[in-house]
Design a protein around this motif. Structure first.
Motif, short mmCIF file in Angstrom:
data_model
loop_
_atom_site.label_atom_id
_atom_site.label_comp_id
_atom_site.label_asym_id
_atom_site.label_seq_id
_atom_site.Cartn_x
_atom_site.Cartn_y
_atom_site.Cartn_z
N ASN A 3 0.85 -1.18 0.00
CA ASN A 3 0.00 0.00 0.00
C ASN A 3 0.89 1.24 0.00
O ASN A 3 1.39 1.65 1.05
CB ASN A 3 -0.91 0.02 1.23
N PRO A 4 1.15 1.81 -1.17
CA PRO A 4 2.09 2.92 -1.24
C PRO A 4 1.54 4.16 -0.57
O PRO A 4 0.35 4.41 -0.55
CB PRO A 4 2.25 3.13 -2.75
N ASP A 5 2.44 4.96 -0.03
CA ASP A 5 2.05 6.24 0.54
C ASP A 5 1.90 7.29 -0.55
O ASP A 5 1.11 8.21 -0.44
CB ASP A 5 3.09 6.72 1.56
N THR A 6 2.69 7.14 -1.61
CA THR A 6 2.76 8.17 -2.64
C THR A 6 2.80 7.54 -4.03
O THR A 6 3.40 6.48 -4.22
CB THR A 6 4.02 9.04 -2.44
N LEU A 7 2.18 8.20 -4.98
CA LEU A 7 2.29 7.83 -6.38
C LEU A 7 3.11 8.89 -7.09
O LEU A 7 2.82 10.09 -6.98
CB LEU A 7 0.91 7.73 -7.04
N LEU A 8 4.15 8.47 -7.79
CA LEU A 8 4.94 9.38 -8.62
C LEU A 8 4.43 9.26 -10.05
O LEU A 8 4.41 8.16 -10.62
CB LEU A 8 6.42 9.02 -8.57
N VAL A 9 4.04 10.37 -10.62
CA VAL A 9 3.45 10.37 -11.96
C VAL A 9 4.45 10.96 -12.95
O VAL A 9 4.99 12.05 -12.72
CB VAL A 9 2.14 11.18 -11.98
N PHE A 10 4.71 10.23 -14.04
CA PHE A 10 5.61 10.68 -15.10
C PHE A 10 4.82 10.71 -16.40
O PHE A 10 4.36 9.67 -16.89
CB PHE A 10 6.79 9.72 -15.25
N ASP A 11 4.63 11.88 -16.96
CA ASP A 11 3.87 11.96 -18.21
C ASP A 11 4.77 11.62 -19.39
O ASP A 11 5.92 11.20 -19.24
CB ASP A 11 3.21 13.33 -18.36
N GLU A 12 4.24 11.82 -20.60
CA GLU A 12 4.95 11.39 -21.81
C GLU A 12 6.26 12.13 -22.03
O GLU A 12 7.10 11.71 -22.85
CB GLU A 12 4.05 11.54 -23.04
N PRO A 60 15.17 12.07 -13.53
CA PRO A 60 14.20 13.08 -14.00
C PRO A 60 13.14 13.35 -12.94
O PRO A 60 12.71 12.45 -12.24
CB PRO A 60 13.59 12.42 -15.24
N ALA A 61 12.76 14.59 -12.84
CA ALA A 61 11.75 14.96 -11.84
C ALA A 61 10.39 14.41 -12.23
O ALA A 61 10.01 14.45 -13.41
CB ALA A 61 11.66 16.48 -11.71
N PRO A 62 9.66 13.84 -11.28
CA PRO A 62 8.29 13.41 -11.59
C PRO A 62 7.44 14.60 -12.03
O PRO A 62 7.67 15.73 -11.61
CB PRO A 62 7.79 12.84 -10.25
#
Length: 351
Positions: A3-12, A60-62
């Motif tokens: 159960n992650p505390d955080t989601l890191l989102v990386f777009d295209e 690379p920064a999320p």
């Protein structure tokens, strides 16, 4: 599953190599990490938030971070704040336009299907609906033409250019349908058929997910998560009415859910005014109200001879009623700063 505390989102804009560098960094510390894909977007679940802040400058920064939610991760608005566009062939839902998908509830005959498709295209529909498999409350009711009806939908698409959406009721049917149609519909009775959701997600086709008439809006989002977990971000949520204590209409159209979904999820939202109202006279006001609260699309029952329909004829619009409705929707859309998808080119598609 962790159960992650955080989601890191990386777009295209972030390459796959950049995402994999993040995975290597996190796994080198022994931290459990999972990766999900939403089209061109990659999402990493991270249990140790401190590891994010300690990442080196070479990574690379999320695009952004999202705090995890108990049941809904990938469908949340924060994952893709700009929204998701769903493409049914040449038709796009979620780009700000008003999309109308119209056609018979069930494919019954060549004459009925082709005539209704022509009416839809003539008056600006951007897609054709038609069920070849029909899950019915009674086993004695018409169950659809089944595979024989698929050829009729194909012919209707060839004649009108309208992309075709049809209901799928069995996981074993997904591959065969996906090879022919432009989109799949999962009906209210199957909203929590998890094997079917998974199979539809794996197809890669756009999916219209109808809310179960006894399910909450959060449960609907959780059902959509099954599709998204397969990497398929081409999902449209459909409000089609819920069962309440009010007997005056077939179901109660929950417009509050439409407005809340637009706030809480990046997925486009569709409304079915035909099944909710259950009567032609209710389709127009419910359609106008749905667009006013932000619905991206409508899916409407239209039939050239509703009195002869083998399925849900009582709610279907006649061709002239559909033409009148499309004429009412256009100025409303314009007043909201939107436009009708397909309305300008509908007639030219018929050949």
């Amino acid at each position: 599953m962790t159960n992650p505390d955080t989601l890191l989102v990386f777009d295209e804009s972030v390459t796959r190599a950049g995402v994999e560098a993040w995975i290597q960094h996190l796994e080198s510390t022994g931290a459990p990490t999972e990766m999900y894909r939403l089209g061109d977007t990659h999402v990493l679940s991270v249990t140790d938030v401190d590891l994010i802040d300690k990442a080196g400058p070479a990574l690379p920064a999320p695009t952004h971070r999202v705090r995890k939610h108990r049941d809904v991760w990938l469908g949340r608005k924060e994952v893709r704040p700009t929204g998701t566009r769903v493409s049914f062939g040449p038709t796009t839902i979620g780009d700000g336009s008003v999309v109308v998908i119209a056609g018979p509830c069930a494919v019954e005959s060549a004459e009925q299907t082709l005539a209704t498709a022509a009416i839809g295209a003539e008056h600006g529909a951007a897609g054709l609906r038609g069920g070849v498999f029909k899950p019915r409350t009674s086993p004695h009711s018409f169950q659809g033409l089944q595979w024989d009806g698929l050829d009729l939908l194909t012919e209707a698409r060839e004649r009108t250019g309208l992309p075709v959406v049809t209901e799928v009721i069995d996981p074993e049917h997904v591959k065969r349908l996906a090879a022919v149609v432009d989109g799949l519909q999962i009906g209210a009775r199957n909203m929590q058929n998890f094997a079917l959701l998974t199979a539809a997600g794996q197809s890669g086709l756009p999916v219209v997910l109808k809310r179960g008439f006894g399910c909450t809006m959060e449960e609907t989002l959780a059902a959509a998560e099954y599709l998204l977990l397969e990497g398929n971000d081409q999902v449209v949520l459909c409000e089609r009415g819920i069962r309440t204590f009010e007997p005056s209409a077939r179901f109660t159209l929950d417009l509050t859910a439409v407005a809340l979904w637009k706030q809480r999820t990046h997925l486009p939202v569709m409304v079915d005014p035909s099944h909710s109202g259950g009567h032609p006279d209710l389709v127009e006001p419910l359609s106008l109200a749905a667009i006013a609260v932000g619905a991206d699309a409508l899916i409407i029952d239209v039939h050239v001879a509703p009195e002869q329909a083998l399925c849900d004829g009582k709610q279907a619009l006649l061709p002239r009623q559909f033409a009148d409705l499309m004429g009412r929707l256009a100025p409303l859309a314009a007043g909201l700063g939107r436009h009708m998808s397909g309305a300008q080119s509908g007639a030219s598609r018929v050949h």
